[in-house]
Design a protein around this motif. Structure first.
Motif, PDB file in Angstrom:
ATOM      1  N   ILE A 236       0.841  -1.203   0.000  1.00 59.91           N
ATOM      2  CA  ILE A 236       0.000   0.000   0.000  1.00 59.91           C
ATOM      3  C   ILE A 236       0.872   1.248   0.000  1.00 59.91           C
ATOM      4  CG2 ILE A 236      -1.462   1.374   1.525  1.00 59.91           C
ATOM      5  CD1 ILE A 236      -3.079  -1.091   2.106  1.00 59.91           C
ATOM      6  N   ILE A 237       2.008   1.150   0.670  1.00 60.01           N
ATOM      7  CA  ILE A 237       2.889   2.317   0.784  1.00 60.01           C
ATOM      8  C   ILE A 237       3.771   2.478  -0.452  1.00 60.01           C
ATOM      9  CG2 ILE A 237       4.789   3.297   2.134  1.00 60.01           C
ATOM     10  CD1 ILE A 237       3.607   1.864   4.589  1.00 60.01           C
ATOM     11  N   VAL A 238       4.331   1.363  -0.949  1.00 62.54           N
ATOM     12  CA  VAL A 238       5.361   1.479  -1.982  1.00 62.54           C
ATOM     13  C   VAL A 238       4.810   1.349  -3.400  1.00 62.54           C
ATOM     14  CG1 VAL A 238       7.089   0.571  -0.398  1.00 62.54           C
ATOM     15  CG2 VAL A 238       5.920  -0.997  -1.958  1.00 62.54           C
ATOM     16  N   LEU A 239       3.602   0.781  -3.586  1.00 61.47           N
ATOM     17  CA  LEU A 239       3.112   0.559  -4.944  1.00 61.47           C
ATOM     18  C   LEU A 239       2.918   1.851  -5.733  1.00 61.47           C
ATOM     19  CD1 LEU A 239       2.258  -1.512  -7.042  1.00 61.47           C
ATOM     20  CD2 LEU A 239      -0.078  -1.412  -6.120  1.00 61.47           C
ATOM     21  N   PRO A 240       2.319   2.903  -5.181  1.00 56.15           N
ATOM     22  CA  PRO A 240       2.223   4.145  -5.977  1.00 56.15           C
ATOM     23  C   PRO A 240       3.586   4.663  -6.422  1.00 56.15           C
ATOM     24  CG  PRO A 240       0.767   4.257  -4.084  1.00 56.15           C
ATOM     25  CD  PRO A 240       1.606   3.040  -3.888  1.00 56.15           C
ATOM     26  N   GLU A 241       4.575   4.548  -5.555  1.00 62.11           N
ATOM     27  CA  GLU A 241       5.921   4.998  -5.916  1.00 62.11           C
ATOM     28  C   GLU A 241       6.501   4.158  -7.044  1.00 62.11           C
ATOM     29  OE1 GLU A 241      10.306   5.497  -3.796  1.00 62.11           O
ATOM     30  OE2 GLU A 241       8.510   5.109  -2.584  1.00 62.11           O
ATOM     31  N   LEU A 242       6.288   2.836  -6.993  1.00 63.28           N
ATOM     32  CA  LEU A 242       6.805   1.962  -8.042  1.00 63.28           C
ATOM     33  C   LEU A 242       6.081   2.202  -9.362  1.00 63.28           C
ATOM     34  CD1 LEU A 242       7.191  -1.368  -6.021  1.00 63.28           C
ATOM     35  CD2 LEU A 242       9.009   0.177  -6.768  1.00 63.28           C
TER      36      LEU A 242
ATOM     37  N   SER B 124       6.336   3.929 -14.873  1.00 62.79           N
ATOM     38  CA  SER B 124       5.090   4.203 -15.584  1.00 62.79           C
ATOM     39  C   SER B 124       5.226   4.043 -17.098  1.00 62.79           C
ATOM     40  CB  SER B 124       4.606   5.621 -15.262  1.00 62.79           C
ATOM     41  OG  SER B 124       5.602   6.578 -15.658  1.00 62.79           O
ATOM     42  N   SER B 125       6.412   4.188 -17.622  1.00 64.01           N
ATOM     43  CA  SER B 125       6.598   4.071 -19.072  1.00 64.01           C
ATOM     44  C   SER B 125       6.825   2.634 -19.531  1.00 64.01           C
ATOM     45  CB  SER B 125       7.786   4.940 -19.511  1.00 64.01           C
ATOM     46  OG  SER B 125       8.977   4.513 -18.864  1.00 64.01           O
TER      47      SER B 125
ATOM     48  N   GLU C 268      -5.372   6.171   4.079  1.00 62.72           N
ATOM     49  CA  GLU C 268      -6.177   6.683   2.982  1.00 62.72           C
ATOM     50  C   GLU C 268      -5.372   7.548   2.025  1.00 62.72           C
ATOM     51  OE1 GLU C 268      -6.950   6.855   6.107  1.00 62.72           O
ATOM     52  OE2 GLU C 268      -8.927   5.945   6.446  1.00 62.72           O
ATOM     53  N   GLN C 269      -4.318   8.195   2.528  1.00 67.44           N
ATOM     54  CA  GLN C 269      -3.520   9.041   1.638  1.00 67.44           C
ATOM     55  C   GLN C 269      -2.816   8.232   0.562  1.00 67.44           C
ATOM     56  OE1 GLN C 269      -2.920   8.483   4.796  1.00 67.44           O
ATOM     57  NE2 GLN C 269      -0.728   8.236   5.242  1.00 67.44           N
ATOM     58  N   TYR C 270      -2.459   6.979   0.889  1.00 67.18           N
ATOM     59  CA  TYR C 270      -1.823   6.124  -0.107  1.00 67.18           C
ATOM     60  C   TYR C 270      -2.839   5.616  -1.139  1.00 67.18           C
ATOM     61  CZ  TYR C 270       2.120   6.195   3.096  1.00 67.18           C
ATOM     62  OH  TYR C 270       3.149   6.602   3.908  1.00 67.18           O
ATOM     63  N   LEU C 271      -4.126   5.514  -0.735  1.00 72.83           N
ATOM     64  CA  LEU C 271      -5.172   5.179  -1.685  1.00 72.83           C
ATOM     65  C   LEU C 271      -5.349   6.302  -2.703  1.00 72.83           C
ATOM     66  CD1 LEU C 271      -7.495   3.395  -2.697  1.00 72.83           C
ATOM     67  CD2 LEU C 271      -8.975   4.501  -0.987  1.00 72.83           C
ATOM     68  N   ASP C 272      -5.313   7.540  -2.226  1.00 77.52           N
ATOM     69  CA  ASP C 272      -5.407   8.675  -3.141  1.00 77.52           C
ATOM     70  C   ASP C 272      -4.219   8.686  -4.105  1.00 77.52           C
ATOM     71  OD1 ASP C 272      -6.436  11.111  -4.160  1.00 77.52           O
ATOM     72  OD2 ASP C 272      -4.918  12.189  -3.002  1.00 77.52           O
ATOM     73  N   ALA C 273      -3.036   8.347  -3.607  1.00 76.73           N
ATOM     74  CA  ALA C 273      -1.858   8.310  -4.480  1.00 76.73           C
ATOM     75  C   ALA C 273      -1.991   7.201  -5.522  1.00 76.73           C
ATOM     76  CB  ALA C 273      -0.597   8.102  -3.641  1.00 76.73           C
ATOM     77  N   LEU C 274      -2.538   6.051  -5.125  1.00 76.80           N
ATOM     78  CA  LEU C 274      -2.720   4.946  -6.068  1.00 76.80           C
ATOM     79  C   LEU C 274      -3.705   5.315  -7.169  1.00 76.80           C
ATOM     80  CD1 LEU C 274      -2.283   1.975  -6.887  1.00 76.80           C
ATOM     81  CD2 LEU C 274      -4.143   1.368  -5.314  1.00 76.80           C
ATOM     82  N   LEU C 275      -4.830   5.937  -6.801  1.00 77.74           N
ATOM     83  CA  LEU C 275      -5.821   6.335  -7.802  1.00 77.74           C
ATOM     84  C   LEU C 275      -5.258   7.387  -8.753  1.00 77.74           C
ATOM     85  CD1 LEU C 275      -9.006   6.507  -5.539  1.00 77.74           C
ATOM     86  CD2 LEU C 275      -8.365   4.692  -7.125  1.00 77.74           C
ATOM     87  N   THR C 276      -4.447   8.274  -8.220  1.00 78.59           N
ATOM     88  CA  THR C 276      -3.837   9.292  -9.077  1.00 78.59           C
ATOM     89  C   THR C 276      -2.897   8.667 -10.100  1.00 78.59           C
ATOM     90  OG1 THR C 276      -3.970  10.901  -7.265  1.00 78.59           O
ATOM     91  CG2 THR C 276      -2.462  11.392  -9.077  1.00 78.59           C
ATOM     92  N   GLU C 277      -2.080   7.711  -9.635  1.00 78.17           N
ATOM     93  CA  GLU C 277      -1.148   7.067 -10.553  1.00 78.17           C
ATOM     94  C   GLU C 277      -1.889   6.238 -11.602  1.00 78.17           C
ATOM     95  OE1 GLU C 277       1.991   7.523 -10.864  1.00 78.17           O
ATOM     96  OE2 GLU C 277       2.095   8.902  -9.162  1.00 78.17           O
ATOM     97  N   MET C 278      -2.976   5.568 -11.200  1.00 82.24           N
ATOM     98  CA  MET C 278      -3.731   4.789 -12.182  1.00 82.24           C
ATOM     99  C   MET C 278      -4.412   5.694 -13.206  1.00 82.24           C
ATOM    100  SD  MET C 278      -5.366   1.422 -10.393  1.00 82.24           S
ATOM    101  CE  MET C 278      -6.533   2.303  -9.408  1.00 82.24           C
ATOM    102  N   LYS C 279      -4.859   6.838 -12.770  1.00 83.80           N
ATOM    103  CA  LYS C 279      -5.469   7.772 -13.715  1.00 83.80           C
ATOM    104  C   LYS C 279      -4.447   8.247 -14.741  1.00 83.80           C
ATOM    105  CE  LYS C 279      -8.001  12.152 -13.845  1.00 83.80           C
ATOM    106  NZ  LYS C 279      -8.575  13.268 -13.042  1.00 83.80           N
ATOM    107  N   GLU C 280      -3.235   8.510 -14.276  1.00 81.96           N
ATOM    108  CA  GLU C 280      -2.178   8.908 -15.196  1.00 81.96           C
ATOM    109  C   GLU C 280      -1.839   7.776 -16.166  1.00 81.96           C
ATOM    110  OE1 GLU C 280      -0.804  11.824 -15.612  1.00 81.96           O
ATOM    111  OE2 GLU C 280      -2.120  12.693 -14.074  1.00 81.96           O
ATOM    112  N   LEU C 281      -1.852   6.543 -15.661  1.00 83.77           N
ATOM    113  CA  LEU C 281      -1.568   5.394 -16.533  1.00 83.77           C
ATOM    114  C   LEU C 281      -2.635   5.239 -17.606  1.00 83.77           C
ATOM    115  CD1 LEU C 281      -0.384   2.735 -13.907  1.00 83.77           C
ATOM    116  CD2 LEU C 281       1.035   3.951 -15.567  1.00 83.77           C
TER     117      LEU C 281
END
Length: 1223
Positions: free
Chosen positions: A593-599, A604-605, A631-644
């Motif tokens: 949950i913590i490291v997946l948005p960062e990875l 991302s490319s 919950e802040q890491y959930l927001d980061a995950l959704l943001t990264e998926m939207k960018e993807l």
């Protein structure tokens, strides 16, 4: 029964006189009896046996009463019930040690009587209920002894005699021939006999154990037992061989234990002697020193005597029986040999004994090979024993390595364990090439084998090079470097061996042996997050990709806790294991949950890495987001998926993002509102862009003036919407209406690329399915409200609204169906194949509407007409079977060829589903069945499953498709044969005819072994085949030669599936087509198919043409005056006569058509008891049945047709089969 030995002169006198002799007084007192069994009748022998048993009971009960107190009368009565060793051991109520102690006491009192009791015990344990007599052999010469060592059969009395030398007697064992090998105690089923076998083995072990301090070395006991068991092992009776071999092997094992205990006694005796010798002055001896010296020498002599006993038993039993035809006997020998090699290597661990184990590695029985490997594994586990096995390794190492590919999985696993021990404990025994071959088994389907290979890989891969030692606490001091080094080795192994798509199987194989490396989430993620300190520590791009795949596979293994697909079923976890798994899963979730948005942001490319990372959230414990305040890491995950989603157009990435959104949008989750809002916002953005692009597309000269960049952007957004429409209901955005408009535009004008049309087709199909799901749910959840006019009006209004919705949905589905039909001829191959797949799925959905649901759903029901079915089967022929022989198809690379086969399999499976679900006519499968042989390797499983499914739906129609397929192939073959003017060559000698016949054989195999279940189908195939063979215009010079006579050779492949009563019916049906002229002129090879087909029906094998012709001329023409009569008995006792004319095939003259419902067949299982006890047939039993016409059958043929069926005897022909041939 055992007879007491008598003087040899008396015995020979009895045999010469041939008269019965009475037992001497001493024998009667001891409970024995002497009987000349060869000259006595069975009744006399039984009488003598009962008398001797009564004497035995009285003597034993008298001895027991004298040794028991008077007040223990109940125990005495219980002892009287078990009067023989066999009964005592079989009941198992007494401790085995006390039983043996009592026997030893009896042996000390009268060793001959006790030995006879022991001999009787071994004979009775063999299941022999006959008589055993004994005679002394001291006065006989060696030639006379050899003459008596015979085994013969008395035909008059039905008894078998076995002469066995058991010093100092020659025993005569007499038993009836009814003794069943399957009925002796060692192989009888049930817990009682299983316990008896354990008691039998325990008795032999305790016997030696208790005798080692007294009578074991008297030179009498073991000589008698050895000669007895050696004699029994040479018998032709399995029961004697099995029992005596097991007893002998257990005796050797017990002697090995005794000789091990003697080592301690010898050591103690030697120490006592040395101590006493040191106390005694030099040159002097004393009585105590002499006594200790004598005991020391006795102890040293005992191992020699025991080794002689073991050698005698080994040579008399093992050497004779280790190659026995019965696998159970071979298993006993090899299993005990393995224990001897391990327990007493000083004697057995040499090439003289090891060679037997090596030879049995080639045994045809898997259990024997398994016991050999298990015995050898016990040796290779001890390094101190391996140095004696150098020659064995040289001779049998290659065989052991090859057994890792044994057809029996258990044997392969045991061989892999043994190879691993050889690799670890025997240096330079297994070569590096052989080790590399063993590593490949980590990808094996059988999980136990893969796990052992994984253990070998871990122990060899993660070990340090020779000469290097790992410093203490190295793992704790620098955990990062330690894990990095091991992971690099693992990744290098994976990349070098080329199995790039099997990381999941590699992780599963190493899961139990990797020492927590694959579950160290912090270390695994830090290797990807942090930059390496040195260049040599950095991962390459390929290594990073493999590491990401390993992480994803490890996460799946942690969350699911069961092997991947193809490696067995889910295993049931205990409560403790389940708790451990949940704790590990929670720990994994917290880390990712913590490291997946960062990875995701870092990679991302990279499409491949991102796709693997997006597989991880589906294994989360989603409650951790709220419980851990993350919950802040959930927001980061959704943001990264939207960018993807905005960045990528790859379908794999888009589908992975859609799946993550679907998992996070569970309505029962606390995070649902937050995730749902983010998803709707993302869909709104994509729909807004798409609507703007599609509006501009139709504004620019109806789409004809739009540039390629505009179409490309529209295609990219359409791919994204299609990926999300698969897992989410996007009906409220009306995307399906836009996609249908695009498809209609292509239908009318053309010009759109496949990148736009394929997602448009898929998206339209998803939209229709979601609308159908919504309508179905609304009808199911609708409940009647309160009564009244308003409520009734409301229900009617809702009904009309729902009916209008169904009507609109029906129009959309019709429109989409017509579009798919038109796209079947699209110039782009990918578009046409996608349209075909979606059309098949849509037809399955539409064909089942209005069946179980509301009748309003009948508006959606649609079944394809004949024209559409023809177009679809032609599409399958062109796109699946039409490209197999093209040159470009044959010259493609293996990867491209596999992709092409995969695509064709999908198309074929889609159409076969239509056949299996009765959407299209079953007869359309004929065109598919024709290619069964040519495409067996690629599509054989699909075609075979289609045959099975259609047979389940309609057995008769399914069989008709098979025979029609063969007929059409035969007609094509004959057309080619006639067009090539190859009349000099026989019709049935070409390769095409052989392939048709092989296809018929494959069709026959699909019916399985249940002849009753496929009875009507097989009969119909024969009837249709005979009609086809004899009907039509003859194209041959011989006018009387049937036109398609060679087709009989094809349908003869189905003759072995006919039951014998049905063979008679087919035989007479074939006879109706044989005219008088055929009987006179059927000569030459052209008539050979008829002879072969006839032979397959009546079970003869007439190879010579003269024999065939002469026997065929004996067929009389069908007599019109004769009928095939049969009698049937109804449940009420009445009799029905059914008759069938021989040639006119008139209708059956039945008293009532309703009686047919009572018409049934009977079956009877034939056993040996039925044959013995069942009375002979009566007149009614041998009355002619349906198809029986003695006047029209040759006598020898009638006998062959009336032979008993091995398993089931069918007495009657079913009404269905009869009606089939009557029609």
């Amino acid at each position: 029964m055992i007879a007491e030995p008598s003087p040899a002169s008396d015995t020979s006198q009895k045999e010469n006189d041939g008269q019965e002799a009475t037992a001497p007084a001493s024998a009667v007192q001891n409970g024995g009896c002497v009987k000349n069994s060869s000259n006595s009748t069975p009744k006399e022998r039984k009488k003598v046996q009962e008398q001797c048993e009564n004497v035995r009971k009285k003597n034993i009960s008298r001895r027991k009463r004298s040794s028991q107190p008077e007040n223990d009368e109940d125990e005495v009565e219980e002892m009287v019930e078990a009067v023989t060793l066999f009964e005592v051991v079989s009941l198992g109520k007494r401790a085995m040690q006390s039983v043996v102690d009592d026997w030893i006491e009896a042996y000390k009192e009268d060793r001959d009587l006790a030995l006879l009791d022991l001999i009787n015990f071994f004979i009775q344990c063999s299941g022999c209920q006959g008589m055993v007599t004994a005679e002394m052999y001291q006065s006989l010469h060696s030639s006379d002894i050899l003459k008596k060592m015979i085994e013969k059969f008395d035909e008059e009395t039905g008894l078998q005699y076995k002469r066995i030398m058991a010093r100092p007697w020659i025993l005569t064992v007499t038993w009836p021939m009814e003794l069943e090998d399957e009925g002796y105690p060692l192989v009888k089923p049930g817990p009682h006999w299983k316990k008896f076998k354990a008691n039998f083995c325990e008795f032999t072990a305790v016997l030696i154990q208790q005798c080692q301090y007294s009578i074991l070395y008297d030179g009498y006991l073991m000589n008698t037992i050895t000669s007895l068991l050696s004699g029994l092992t040479g018998s032709v009776v399995r029961a004697f061989r099995h029992t005596s071999t097991l007893a002998a092997m257990k005796l050797v094992t017990a002697l090995v234990s005794v000789i091990q205990n003697l080592d301690v006694s010898i050591h103690n005796a030697q120490q006592l002697y040395e101590v006493e010798k040191n106390r005694t002055p030099e040159g002097e001896t004393g009585p105590r020193l002499d006594e200790l010296d004598r005991k020391r020498k006795e102890c040293q002599q005992k191992p020699v005597e025991i080794e002689n006993m073991m050698n005698a038993l080994f040579k008399g039993t093992f050497v004779q029986r280790y190659r026995d035809v019965i696998p159970e006997i071979r298993i006993v020998c090899i299993e005990e040999m393995g224990s001897w090699l391990k327990l007493y290597p000083n004697m057995f661990l040499n090439d003289s004994y090891l060679k037997y184990v090596g030879w049995m590695l080639y045994d045809k029985q898997a259990e024997v090979r398994l016991k050999c490997l298990q015995g050898l594994r016990g040796l290779y586990e001890h390094k101190e024993l391996i140095f004696k096995m150098g020659l064995f390794n040289t001779r049998f190492k290659s065989r052991i390595v090859s057994m890792t590919t044994d057809k029996e999985p258990e044997v392969a696993v045991e061989a892999m364990k043994l190879v691993m021990l050889m690799v670890l404990n025997c240096e330079n025994t297994v070569s590096s090439e052989e080790c590399e071959a063993m590593y490949h088994f980590v990808y094996a389907t059988y999980r136990p084998l893969a796990v052992v290979a994984g253990e070998l890989l871990c122990k060899r891969l993660f070990c340090l090079p020779s000469g290097e030692e790992e410093p203490p606490n190295a793992k704790k001091k620098n955990k990062f470097v330690y894990s990095l080094r091991r992971l690099k080795k693992l990744i290098t192994f994976f990349l070098n061996h080329g199995f790039h798509k099997h990381v999941t199987y590699l992780v599963d194989s190493l899961w139990d042996w990797e020492d927590g490396l694959l579950r160290d989430w912090e270390c695994l993620t830090n290797l990807l997050r942090d930059k390496p300190m040195r260049k040599e520590e950095a991962f390459t791009d390929a290594q990073e990709s493999v590491l990401v795949e390993i992480i994803a596979a490890a996460v799946r293994q942690t969350a699911e806790g069961h092997p991947p697909v193809g490696r067995g079923s889910r295993k049931t976890l205990t409560a403790k294991e389940r708790k451990t798994q949940m704790e590990e899963c929670a720990r994994m979730t917290e880390r990712f949950i913590i490291v997946l948005p960062e990875l995701l942001a870092k990679y991302s490319s990279d499409t491949e890495k991102v796709t693997n990372f997006l597989q991880i959230p589906q294994y989360y414990n989603l409650n951790v987001y709220v419980a851990g305040r993350l919950e802040q890491y959930l927001d980061a995950l959704l943001t990264e998926m939207k960018e993807l989603v905005h960045r990528h157009t790859d379908l794999n990435v888009l589908e992975a993002c859609s799946k993550v959104y679907s998992i996070l949008c569970g309505e029962q989750l606390a995070i649902y509102p937050f995730v749902s809002e983010a998803l709707h916002h993302l869909i709104d953005e994509m729909v807004m862009d798409f609507s703007q692009l599609i509006g501009e597309f139709f504004q620019e000269e109806d789409g004809l003036g739009v540039n390629e960049e505009h179409i490309f952007r529209m295609s990219c957004i359409l791919k994204k919407l299609t990926a999300f429409h698969n897992a989410h209901d996007l009906t409220r955005w009306h995307i399906g209406d836009w996609t249908l408009k695009i498809l209609n535009f292509e239908k009318e004008n053309g010009g759109l690329p496949a990148e736009t049309l394929i997602p448009a087709l898929q998206c339209s199909y998803f939209a229709l399915l979601w609308q159908l799901e919504l309508v179905t749910e609304s009808l199911v959840t609708e409940t009647p409200s309160s009564q009244g006019l308003n409520s009734r009006c409301g229900r009617e209004e809702r009904h009309w609204e729902e009916k209008e919705t169904l009507s609109e949905l029906s129009e959309k589905m019709t429109c989409f169906r017509l579009i798919c039909e038109s796209y079947l001829n699209h110039h782009n191959k990918d578009v046409s194949e996608k349209a075909f797949i979606l059309l098949c799925d849509l037809l399955i959905v539409l064909s089942h509407q209005g069946v179980d649901e509301d009748e309003d759903f009948s508006l959606l029901k649609f079944l394809p007409d004949h024209d559409l079915q023809s177009r679809m089967i032609e599409f399958v022929k062109d796109h699946v079977f039409g490209e197999n022989n093209l040159p470009e198809e044959m010259n493609r690379e293996e990867a491209h060829r596999l992709d092409s086969v995969y695509r064709k399999r999908i198309i074929l499976a889609e159409y076969c589903k239509l056949i299996a679900y009765n959407v299209v006519e079953m007869m359309t499968a004929v065109e598919i069945y024709k290619h069964y042989m040519q495409t067996y390797h690629d599509f054989g499983d699909i075609i075979k499953e289609t045959i099975n499914r259609t047979r389940h739906n309609d057995k008769i129609e399914s069989a008709r498709t098979l025979i029609v397929c063969l007929q059409e192939l035969y007609q094509n073959h004959m057309a080619t044969y006639r067009s090539n003017n190859s009349r000099k060559k026989q019709v049935d000698s070409s390769a095409s005819f052989a392939s048709i016949k092989e296809l018929a054989r494959r069709f026959s195999l699909t019916f399985g072994w249940d002849q009753m279940n496929s009875r009507e189908s097989i009969a119909m195939i024969h009837k249709e085949g005979i009609d086809f063979a004899f009907h039509g215009d003859s194209q041959d010079i011989d006018y009387y030669l049937p036109p398609n006579l060679t087709f009989l050779a094809i349908i003869s492949e189905f003759s072995n599936k006919l039951l014998k009563p049905d063979k008679k019916l087919v035989y007479y049906y074939l006879q109706e087509f044989v005219t008088d002229h055929m009987l006179l002129t059927c000569k030459g090879e052209k008539w050979h198919p008829l002879y072969c087909y006839r032979s397959s029906l009546i079970g003869t094998d007439d190879d010579a043409e003269s024999t065939i012709a002469s026997s065929f001329r004996e067929w009389p023409p069908p007599d019109k005056s004769k009928v095939f009569a049969t009698k049937r008995k109804f449940s009420d006792g009445s009799i029905m006569d059914i008759s069938l004319p021989g040639s006119s095939r008139q209708t059956m003259d039945l008293q009532s058509d309703s009686q047919l419902s009572y018409f049934s067949w009977k079956s009877k299982t034939v056993t040996s008891e039925d044959i013995v006890d069942e009375p002979g047939p009566t007149e009614q039993d041998i009355a002619p049945r349906m198809g029986d016409s003695p006047e029209s059958l040759h006598e020898e043929e009638t006998e062959e047709l009336n032979e008993d069926i091995d398993v089931v005897e069918i007495d009657e022909v079913t009404n269905e089969v009869y009606e089939l041939f009557k029609a």
